[in-house]
Design a protein around this motif. Sequence first.
Motif, PDB file in Angstrom:
ATOM      1  N   THR A   1       0.815  -1.220   0.000  1.00 23.24           N
ATOM      2  CA  THR A   1       0.000   0.000   0.000  1.00 23.24           C
ATOM      3  C   THR A   1       0.848   1.268   0.000  1.00 23.24           C
ATOM      4  O   THR A   1       0.320   2.365  -0.083  1.00 23.24           O
ATOM      5  CB  THR A   1      -0.947   0.016   1.212  1.00 23.24           C
TER       6      THR A   1
ATOM      7  N   PHE B   1      -0.716  -4.741  -9.870  1.00 27.26           N
ATOM      8  CA  PHE B   1      -2.115  -4.629  -9.474  1.00 27.26           C
ATOM      9  C   PHE B   1      -2.913  -4.503 -10.758  1.00 27.26           C
ATOM     10  O   PHE B   1      -2.787  -3.523 -11.478  1.00 27.26           O
ATOM     11  CB  PHE B   1      -2.301  -3.406  -8.587  1.00 27.26           C
TER      12      PHE B   1
ATOM     13  N   LEU C   1       2.607  -1.625  -9.231  1.00 28.86           N
ATOM     14  CA  LEU C   1       2.112  -0.992  -8.011  1.00 28.86           C
ATOM     15  C   LEU C   1       3.123  -0.003  -7.442  1.00 28.86           C
ATOM     16  O   LEU C   1       2.771   1.070  -6.978  1.00 28.86           O
ATOM     17  CB  LEU C   1       1.824  -2.096  -6.974  1.00 28.86           C
TER      18      LEU C   1
ATOM     19  N   ARG D   1      -2.683   4.292  -5.479  1.00 22.72           N
ATOM     20  CA  ARG D   1      -2.993   2.885  -5.267  1.00 22.72           C
ATOM     21  C   ARG D   1      -4.377   2.746  -4.635  1.00 22.72           C
ATOM     22  O   ARG D   1      -5.173   1.885  -5.013  1.00 22.72           O
ATOM     23  CB  ARG D   1      -1.953   2.231  -4.348  1.00 22.72           C
TER      24      ARG D   1
END
Lengths: 274, 485
Positions: free
Chosen positions: A71, A85, A90, A98
């Motif tokens: 994250t 992703f 990502l 994100r």
Amino acid sequence: MSDARPVTAPIERNAALAADAPPVLEVRDLHVKVGGQLVLRGISLVVQAGEVHAIMGPNGSGKSTLAHVLTGRPGYEIVSGSALFEGQDLFALAPEQRARAGLFLGFQYPVEIPGVNNAYLLKAALNAARRERGLTELDAFEFLALVRAKMQLMRIDESFLGRGVNEGFSGGERKRNEILQMLVLEPKLALLDETDSGLDIDALKLVASGVNSLRAPSRSIVLVTHYQRLLDYVVPDHVHVLAHGRIVRSGDRTLALELERRGYDWVGGEAVVA
Amino acid sequence: MSKNPASVNDLNSLVGRAYRHGFVTDIDADTVPPGLDESVIRLISRKKSEPQFLLDWRLRALAHWREMREPHWAQLHYPPIDYQAISYYSAPKQRTDGPKSLAEVDPKLLATYDKLGVPLHERARLAGVAVDAVFDSVSVATTFKERLAAAGVIFCPFSEAVQQHPQLVERYLGSVVPYSDNFYATLNSAVFTDGSFVYVPPGVRCPMELSTYFRINAIKTGQFERTLIIADEGSYVSYLEGCSAPQRDENQLHAAVVELVALDDAQIKYSTVQNWYPGDEQGRGGIYNFVTKRGDCRGRNSRISWTQVETGSAITWKYPSCLLRGDGAIGEFYSVATTNNYQQADTGTKMIHIGTNTRSTIISKGISAGHGQNAYRGLVKIMPNAVGARNFTQCDSLLIGKHCGAHTFPYIETRNPTATVEHEASTSRISEEQLFYCLQRGVSTEDAVNMIVSGFCRPVFKELPMEFAVEAQKLLAVSLEGAVA
């Protein structure tokens, strides 16, 4: 392995696969350092649309690190490896990008933000995601209608909206709030970091029903957890055991049960520290 | 190699958009040459056709000021100010002797106010705000006089009050801040050119929020306005003060005085949003703001609340205070002070408990970003007769980035054993955790910082009138732009 999928409709998922869509998440040989220390030592993981994965492991095995690094939390050094992703790199995206793309983290320790009310943050979050997707922003009334329905599901009182984010919340309230945010934001992939820890059985059931209500062919969930308790209520398609920064074993839900019975020593982890 | 857009480096670029009110209005001004002596005072007094008592008062102040030294106890650093290089009077030249209505006001002036968003025209009526706008030294327009007059409220430029209500001026001027009070207040007493005057008669609740918009325009003029507000027995008034100044490379001095008097059961709410030009990112230019504000809770159960949002000025030296003289009087101070780039603020309050069962509340929120230095300086003094006095002080500092500073200087003097004094203080940074939490929900760094800072300031913002609170929040966002990057 495939007999442990009671919730997801297999036909629709197959349809999604047939469209040749990339996996929701594809992690390849990921090595990550924290404070100069190698914490993740070659993680590979594929999560398809509609799947629920559980990542289990003893304290310090790297579970939370994986959730944080995916994250975009600061403080982690990606040494090698990749994470895609929906086919997109990502690590090339800022944390907020994100999030807007549909990646959600349910925090293990949700932080207090005094003076910022829950409704304000959640509305800003929802509208940021809607803007990104080219949708019109919700006004205050539309937002309230939406959030009220979800609050009922999580049995969260109306007065909650006007309170500061996690300000003075009990541990259980914080976790319910995380699930509420997830339900409102409807992410494509939710990483829930020890969302079950510190919950009594009623709160656990509530959280589980919240998570289950989100299950859909287009959504995936990764449960990071220490105990198999939550998995009685949210039944995973796949279970992975993490130890010393590696996935040492993968299987279906029976793996979690066996792990519960035999302890982490069995897979080469340290003893479970409560 | 990890992407860390939420790091402290990010935190440093959120603070840098250009000052939005930095334009200069090009009009002929009637300005006296720089310098200060008796002849300048006599000139100002003559231009304003002042009564003898006022001229005498000014001259006493000047004589006193010459004996005084600039104070340097504050946590502020700046080059010496040359008081002889300042022009002490500047008035826009009028086409007629003076505007009788808005229609007569120089359109350029009105355009200036328009840019500032001052609600002078119909908008004002809709918003229910009466504005006494001070442009450099002369008040150019006063609205809503009739409606206020119907309620018996006097709200006019100070110079007009001197002509129309000399007995009130003579009675109350200097009764809270005497001409000998301090270096800057004394200078103001000698040279003040205009300001606002409010009198609310007994039992009257002022029918609207009163508002003054100050603006320094001319180059090298100090602005020395003087405000006097008297709330007679059982009356109520809420007063809003907004400030901005054009962008210039040199520093300008602003030394205002505000005196408030609340008699028995009267209440005054005084709110300030101060957005004087803060200087550029290198610390060039900006207003030196040395202000004396004091409220006298003279009557029983009187109440004075100061609420201030200080985002501007290169230097802020300001301690809105309350003398709690009447038994049961209440004093309140709610403050948000922001310093960014090279801004310095030394601000706080004094609560002097004199009467019995007097109460005071102090909520101070300091935000430092860039190289900003922010000091809270407060005095809570409980005098021997102040039986049952109570004070609560909360003083929080928020730091953004690594080069700023926060300082707290609380002084408590208690001479009565029945007093209760509480002091809470905290210093924190915008935590990476809070920031990441917001980012993870899809909120941008800039919005997240604004959100967290506004949340930090909420206890003060909620004391502001609604429209002002919205304005203050926007201003805060602008002044912190670039603080995070």
